[in-house]
Motif scaffolding. Structure first.
Motif, PDB file in Angstrom:
ATOM      1  N   THR A  74       2.417 102.643  21.560  1.00 14.33           N
ATOM      2  CA  THR A  74       2.311 101.649  22.614  1.00 14.33           C
ATOM      3  C   THR A  74       3.639 101.534  23.341  1.00 14.33           C
ATOM      4  O   THR A  74       4.662 102.060  22.889  1.00 14.33           O
ATOM      5  CB  THR A  74       1.889 100.280  22.045  1.00 14.33           C
ATOM      6  OG1 THR A  74       1.522  99.403  23.120  1.00 14.33           O
ATOM      7  CG2 THR A  74       3.021  99.615  21.252  1.00 14.33           C
ATOM      8  N   THR A  75       3.625 100.840  24.467  1.00 10.75           N
ATOM      9  CA  THR A  75       4.856 100.469  25.149  1.00 10.75           C
ATOM     10  C   THR A  75       4.565  99.328  26.111  1.00 10.75           C
ATOM     11  O   THR A  75       3.406  99.029  26.406  1.00 10.75           O
ATOM     12  CB  THR A  75       5.493 101.671  25.882  1.00 10.75           C
ATOM     13  OG1 THR A  75       6.853 101.367  26.197  1.00 10.75           O
ATOM     14  CG2 THR A  75       4.751 102.018  27.167  1.00 10.75           C
ATOM     15  N   GLU A  76       5.626  98.677  26.547  1.00 11.79           N
ATOM     16  CA  GLU A  76       5.559  97.601  27.551  1.00 11.79           C
ATOM     17  C   GLU A  76       4.739  96.397  27.099  1.00 11.79           C
ATOM     18  O   GLU A  76       4.086  95.743  27.912  1.00 11.79           O
ATOM     19  CB  GLU A  76       5.039  98.133  28.895  1.00 11.79           C
ATOM     20  CG  GLU A  76       5.970  99.170  29.505  1.00 11.79           C
ATOM     21  CD  GLU A  76       5.591  99.575  30.928  1.00 11.79           C
ATOM     22  OE1 GLU A  76       4.487  99.198  31.398  1.00 11.79           O
ATOM     23  OE2 GLU A  76       6.397 100.275  31.573  1.00 11.79           O
ATOM     24  N   LEU A  77       4.779  96.071  25.806  1.00 18.64           N
ATOM     25  CA  LEU A  77       4.162  94.830  25.336  1.00 18.64           C
ATOM     26  C   LEU A  77       4.792  93.653  26.068  1.00 18.64           C
ATOM     27  O   LEU A  77       6.017  93.581  26.231  1.00 18.64           O
ATOM     28  CB  LEU A  77       4.368  94.677  23.822  1.00 18.64           C
ATOM     29  CG  LEU A  77       3.764  93.432  23.171  1.00 18.64           C
ATOM     30  CD1 LEU A  77       2.244  93.452  23.233  1.00 18.64           C
ATOM     31  CD2 LEU A  77       4.232  93.306  21.720  1.00 18.64           C
ATOM     32  N   GLU A  78       3.949  92.735  26.503  1.00 18.07           N
ATOM     33  CA  GLU A  78       4.404  91.616  27.325  1.00 18.07           C
ATOM     34  C   GLU A  78       5.373  90.703  26.561  1.00 18.07           C
ATOM     35  O   GLU A  78       5.174  90.409  25.384  1.00 18.07           O
ATOM     36  CB  GLU A  78       3.176  90.810  27.768  1.00 18.07           C
ATOM     37  CG  GLU A  78       3.442  89.774  28.816  1.00 18.07           C
ATOM     38  CD  GLU A  78       2.146  89.209  29.403  1.00 18.07           C
ATOM     39  OE1 GLU A  78       2.252  88.421  30.361  1.00 18.07           O
ATOM     40  OE2 GLU A  78       1.054  89.542  28.900  1.00 18.07           O
ATOM     41  N   VAL A  79       6.414  90.271  27.262  1.00 15.51           N
ATOM     42  CA  VAL A  79       7.340  89.260  26.752  1.00 15.51           C
ATOM     43  C   VAL A  79       7.017  87.957  27.482  1.00 15.51           C
ATOM     44  O   VAL A  79       7.036  87.898  28.713  1.00 15.51           O
ATOM     45  CB  VAL A  79       8.807  89.674  26.983  1.00 15.51           C
ATOM     46  CG1 VAL A  79       9.747  88.582  26.478  1.00 15.51           C
ATOM     47  CG2 VAL A  79       9.107  90.995  26.278  1.00 15.51           C
ATOM     48  N   LEU A  80       6.704  86.916  26.726  1.00 16.74           N
ATOM     49  CA  LEU A  80       6.203  85.664  27.302  1.00 16.74           C
ATOM     50  C   LEU A  80       7.311  84.659  27.567  1.00 16.74           C
ATOM     51  O   LEU A  80       8.332  84.630  26.876  1.00 16.74           O
ATOM     52  CB  LEU A  80       5.200  85.013  26.344  1.00 16.74           C
ATOM     53  CG  LEU A  80       4.036  85.864  25.834  1.00 16.74           C
ATOM     54  CD1 LEU A  80       3.136  85.011  24.955  1.00 16.74           C
ATOM     55  CD2 LEU A  80       3.257  86.483  26.977  1.00 16.74           C
ATOM     56  N   ASP A  81       7.082  83.799  28.545  1.00 15.48           N
ATOM     57  CA  ASP A  81       7.840  82.561  28.679  1.00 15.48           C
ATOM     58  C   ASP A  81       7.094  81.550  27.819  1.00 15.48           C
ATOM     59  O   ASP A  81       6.068  80.996  28.220  1.00 15.48           O
ATOM     60  CB  ASP A  81       7.885  82.119  30.142  1.00 15.48           C
ATOM     61  CG  ASP A  81       8.591  80.776  30.324  1.00 15.48           C
ATOM     62  OD1 ASP A  81       8.930  80.124  29.300  1.00 15.48           O
ATOM     63  OD2 ASP A  81       8.794  80.353  31.475  1.00 15.48           O
ATOM     64  N   GLU A  82       7.588  81.343  26.609  1.00 14.80           N
ATOM     65  CA  GLU A  82       6.834  80.538  25.648  1.00 14.80           C
ATOM     66  C   GLU A  82       6.667  79.083  26.087  1.00 14.80           C
ATOM     67  O   GLU A  82       5.705  78.422  25.704  1.00 14.80           O
ATOM     68  CB  GLU A  82       7.497  80.605  24.275  1.00 14.80           C
ATOM     69  CG  GLU A  82       7.428  81.985  23.646  1.00 14.80           C
ATOM     70  CD  GLU A  82       7.742  81.939  22.172  1.00 14.80           C
ATOM     71  OE1 GLU A  82       6.829  81.654  21.376  1.00 14.80           O
ATOM     72  OE2 GLU A  82       8.910  82.164  21.823  1.00 14.80           O
ATOM     73  N   ASP A  83       7.595  78.570  26.890  1.00 14.78           N
ATOM     74  CA  ASP A  83       7.500  77.173  27.321  1.00 14.78           C
ATOM     75  C   ASP A  83       6.326  76.943  28.264  1.00 14.78           C
ATOM     76  O   ASP A  83       5.770  75.847  28.319  1.00 14.78           O
ATOM     77  CB  ASP A  83       8.804  76.739  28.004  1.00 14.78           C
ATOM     78  CG  ASP A  83       9.963  76.653  27.032  1.00 14.78           C
ATOM     79  OD1 ASP A  83       9.708  76.424  25.836  1.00 14.78           O
ATOM     80  OD2 ASP A  83      11.119  76.828  27.462  1.00 14.78           O
ATOM     81  N   SER A  84       5.951  77.973  29.004  1.00 11.90           N
ATOM     82  CA  SER A  84       4.892  77.790  29.999  1.00 11.90           C
ATOM     83  C   SER A  84       3.589  78.514  29.646  1.00 11.90           C
ATOM     84  O   SER A  84       2.598  78.391  30.362  1.00 11.90           O
ATOM     85  CB  SER A  84       5.371  78.278  31.370  1.00 11.90           C
ATOM     86  OG  SER A  84       5.661  79.669  31.334  1.00 11.90           O
TER      87      SER A  84
END
Length: 312
Positions: free
Chosen positions: A257-267
């Motif tokens: 895999t690649t480019e797994l999403e990195v989240l803005d956890e606050d929103s």
């Protein structure tokens, strides 16, 4: 929600009847490096990862998942988690102590709600690693582990309550209901997911590559070598990551895999995705259809290690 003390996924440990064949696949085909080897026991590192190892292989009469390991920031966090788990009636395999595995550290093991062995550790020495170069189609790190569960709602609740895992997204099907839950322990969309299955087992282990080009090169390299592809190449909606699933010599599903999403956890707010929509399974439309064949292979064999601690 429980305070989050888990920082990241460390490694997945597999036991197999044919250690030599499995080792040959993970080193000469999959692209990991054997850093420490004993008779019938090998610790495999990813060249781009600071973890001492991301896969451990052990010779055993029974095929099983020996354990899944997660890290914490401090030894105090290890002690806190061990105390909380014990107070909640979770069965500890041993009290926190010095680890006797490469890199040392401090940790403990316990059984989760379905009997899988889980390890929590801190202060493991960082491995000397390097930047993966452009075009190198080898894993950078262990991305995530997906577990099959006969009680997925209970398993998701267990990891949320006791370890502070947060729900990122859910996959559902109009006829079958909720089928997969993506859980995070940092800003990555998921470090672990839980899939509804007929029995507890490994659904798949996923390995991050440097980028799209390296991911496609790796997919092509395995195809040319005749490794059985289960599903892919494509790009999922949940997590937005690419996927190419293959079978290792013992029938475990492993993913590039690649480019797994990195989240803005606050929103971030979790979605419920209907995977009968083809674009949910594969945004690109390049993968073979998700069908009974793919699902059956993902169920894997029933895990023979439930509520039995691995010997090492």
């Amino acid at each position: 929600m429980t305070e989050r003390l888990i920082t990241h996924l460390r490694h997945v440990d597999l036991a197999v009847p044919d250690h030599a064949k499995q080792l040959d696949f993970y080193t000469n085909t999959w692209g990991l490096k054997a850093e420490h080897t004993d008779s019938g026991l090998t610790f495999l590192a990813a060249e781009g990862s600071p973890e001492q190892y991301i896969v451990r292989l052990r010779q055993s009469a029974d095929k099983r998942v020996d354990l899944v390991s997660f890290g914490t920031a401090t030894a105090a966090d290890v002690d806190t988690l061990a105390g909380r788990l014990a107070a909640d009636g979770v069965q500890l395999i041993g009290e926190p102590d010095t680890l006797q595995t490469p890199g040392g550290g401090y940790g403990f093991r316990f059984f989760d709600n379905e009997g899988r062995t889980v390890e929590i550790s801190s202060d493991v020495a960082v491995r000397q690693h390097r930047t993966i170069e452009e075009g190198e189609s080898i894993p950078v790190r262990l991305s995530h582990v997906v577990l099959n569960s006969a009680d997925p709602e209970g398993t998701v609740a267990f990891y949320g309550k006791h370890l502070g895992f947060a729900l990122s997204d859910t996959l559902m099907h109009p006829r079958m209901g909720n089928m997969m839950w993506f859980l995070r322990t940092n800003a990555w969309h998921h470090s672990m997911a839980v899939a509804r299955g007929p029995h507890p087992s490994l659904h798949h282990a996923s390995f991050e590559l440097r980028g799209i080009d390296e991911y496609m090169r790796g997919t092509g390299r395995l195809l040319r070598q005749g490794v059985e592809k289960i599903w892919g190449p494509g790009r999922h909606r949940a997590g937005n990551n690419t996927f190419s699933y293959f079978l290792d010599p013992h029938g475990n599903t492993v993913e590039y895999t690649t480019e797994l999403e990195v989240l803005d956890e606050d929103s971030w707010h979790p979605h419920v995705y209907d995977f009968s929509d083809p674009e949910v399974s594969d945004q690109w439309g390049t993968a073979n259809a998700m069908n009974e064949f793919v699902a059956q292979r993902s169920f894997n064999d029933p895990d023979k290690g439930l509520f039995v601690a691995p010997p090492v």
